[in-house]
Write an enzyme that holds these catalytic residues in place. Structure first.
Site, short mmCIF file in Angstrom:
data_model
loop_
_atom_site.label_atom_id
_atom_site.label_comp_id
_atom_site.label_asym_id
_atom_site.label_seq_id
_atom_site.Cartn_x
_atom_site.Cartn_y
_atom_site.Cartn_z
N GLY A 1 12.45 7.94 21.38
CA GLY A 1 11.44 7.73 22.09
C GLY A 1 12.02 6.06 23.16
O GLY A 1 11.47 5.96 23.22
N GLU B 1 28.94 6.23 21.38
CA GLU B 1 27.45 6.80 21.30
C GLU B 1 27.15 7.52 19.96
O GLU B 1 27.13 8.92 21.17
CB GLU B 1 26.20 6.64 22.38
N THR C 1 18.56 10.03 17.77
CA THR C 1 17.71 9.27 17.01
C THR C 1 16.45 9.94 16.35
O THR C 1 15.48 9.55 16.01
CB THR C 1 16.80 8.57 18.58
N THR D 1 29.78 11.55 15.25
CA THR D 1 30.79 10.57 15.16
C THR D 1 32.29 10.59 14.53
O THR D 1 33.23 10.28 14.73
CB THR D 1 30.18 10.22 13.51
#
EC number: 1.2.1.3
Length: 511
Positions: A460, A264, A299, A244
């Site tokens: 995933g 992203e 993630t 970020t």
């Protein structure tokens, strides 16, 4: 499994000279400075890579711009055929490229193979997409007029990718950008340059075989390249994957010249463990999400928000599962957890643990840095678990390491508020067999993340769905669904086939 020298040879990037002569396909000159690539697996130097100079950057951008003039007029289904051949080439090199990913980045061999499979999957997706770049037709308010919209390529798409997915993220962007008619310039992470060179060699071979301009796909490795891209008006779109903190800089620089960006960025992902969850399945999802890739996925599961009625039982199961983890060489498929990417990452891991303890975190599974012959790189750490409060400063941050935080909740509304109560908004999940809870979690009043799952973990992602998140995750979307629109410009067209000029909104303008 081949040794690393054989892997490099099979991928076509092993040279007698320890410094790679990267040539015009990715823009480094013989007089450039070099970057050493070390493996976090054993700490050994793999090779030296030549860095691109500012002059190399200019050469590559001009070649890309020239190639775009050809590529934008090359029919989209034929562009798809080139991408199809790229996917076939990846199938041929899956074992070698997956092994290189594992050795240079440090993720498990199975995850390395899985990353290359993602590349193959996005190529398959893009091939179909090359015949489906649909626009819309609309009814005009004016008689004898036809109104429609179409999508055109933007030009040069720059891709700046991170170390944790050193090949897959590039392919997500490249496969879509190419079938949309764009050309690509890639700056891979300086921590995984060999993966970048291997991919560029594979796609360059496909382009050469088809007599395509080499400037369609380009690679530039160098510390100054990112800044040059961000401030270059000749690059209308920058796709950035990373932290970020750096994303803010990229976003501001690109926006200041009215360019577009696909961002992203960081994640701080949580799984809500309901009292109605399948606990055995929840344990598997939580552990894989927390320790897979040694916690170095955007993630990765950072937080478990557990109902108070099952909190102690689930915590005990989790502690037991962590006691069974095998940490070591990721190329040994018996191991669950490999190394962090480098010593700097280890230092951030240690800092997060220290900061957590100062804020009041109770570590039920202690962390630590592993030493000994099997861990000679100094990059191996113990996955750890801490009981915390969601408002702790360290919990609000993303630490790219296998640190898992446990938080207790009473009501689902409270759990969703805790889940949403961080600056990031990438991935989220709930484990529950209660249909009402699942639907509430997926509703507008539920998770505020770009990805929300039920009865699977936070990591995933499949390429069929658009990948990305909200808030400080950046709002960008890559991969599947209609993410292709981010790589194109929309044009509205109106055709008057009458013999008079009729103005919209019934405006009169008589001469």
């Amino acid at each position: 499994m081949n040794n690393i020298s054989t892997v490099l040879k099979n991928l076509g990037i092993l040279k007698l000279n320890p410094a790679f002569s990267t040539g015009s396909n990715w823009g480094a000159t013989s007089g450039a400075k070099t970057l050493d690539s070390f493996s976090p697996v054993d700490g050994k130097k793999i090779a030296s890579v030549q860095l691109a100079t500012d002059e190399d950057y200019e050469t590559v951008i001009k070649k890309a711009a020239d190639a775009f003039l050809f590529w934008r007029n090359f029919p989209a289904p034929k562009r798809g055929e080139i991408v199809r051949q790229f996917g076939e080439a990846l199938r041929m090199h899956k074992e070698d490229l997956g092994t290189l990913v594992s050795y240079e980045m440090g993720k498990s061999l199975q995850e390395g193979f899985g990353e290359v499979q993602e590349m193959i999957d996005i190529c398959d997706f893009a091939v179909g997409l090359s015949r489906q770049l649909y626009g819309l037709t609309m009814h005009s308010e004016r008689p004898n007029h036809r109104m429609y919209e179409q999508w055109h390529p933007m030009g040069i798409v720059a891709i700046i990718s991170a170390f944790n997915f050193p090949v897959a993220v590039w392919s997500w962007n490249t496969a879509l950008a190419l079938v949309c008619g764009n050309v690509c310039v890639w700056k891979p992470s300086s921590k995984t340059p060999l993966c970048g060179i291997a991919c560029q060699h594979i796609i360059a071979t496909v382009l050469k075989k088809n007599n395509m301009p080499e400037g369609i796909s380009n690679l530039l490795i160098g510390n100054s390249v990112g800044n040059l891209i961000n401030n270059d008006k000749r690059v209308p779109l920058v796709s950035f994957t990373g932290s970020t903190r750096i994303g803010r800089v990229v976003s501001a620089s690109v926006a200041s010249r009215f360019g577009r960006s696909i961002l992203e960025l960081g994640g701080n992902n949580a799984i809500i463990i309901s009292k109605d969850a399948d606990l055995e399945m929840s344990i598997i999802g939580a552990v894989f999400g927390a320790v897979g890739t040694a916690g170095q996925r955007c993630t990765s599961t950072r937080r478990l928000i557990i109902h108070e009625d099952i909190y102690e039982a689930f915590k005990n199961k989790l502690v037991k599962a962590y006691g069974q983890l095998r940490i070591g060489d990721p190329l040994d498929q018996h191991n669950h957890v490999g190394p962090l990417i480098d010593i700097a990452a280890v230092e951030m891991y240690s800092h997060a643990i220290d900061k957590g303890k100062k804020e009041g975190a109770n570590f039920v599974v202690e962390g630590g840095i592993l030493s000994g012959d099997a861990y000679q790189s100094g990059c191996y750490v113990k996955p750890c678990i801490a009981e915390v409060e969601n408002h702790y400063e360290i919990v609000q941050e993303e630490t790219f390491a296998p640190i898992l935080y446990l938080i207790k909740y009473k009501t689902l509304a409270e759990a969703i508020a805790l889940q949403n109560g961080v600056p990031q908004g990438l991935s989220s999940a709930i484990m529950t067999l209660n249909l009402r809870e699942a639907e509430q979690f997926l509703s507008a009043a539920g998770s505020d993340c770009g990805i929300a799952n039920v009865n699977i973990g936070t990591s995933g992602a499949e390429i069929g769905g658009a990948f990305g998140g909200e808030k400080e995750t950046g709002g960008g979307r890559e991969s599947g669904s209609d993410a292709w629109k981010g790589y194109m410009r929309r044009q509205t067209n109106t055709i008057n086939y009458s013999n008079t000029l009729t103005l919209a909104q019934a405006v009169k303008f008589d001469l």
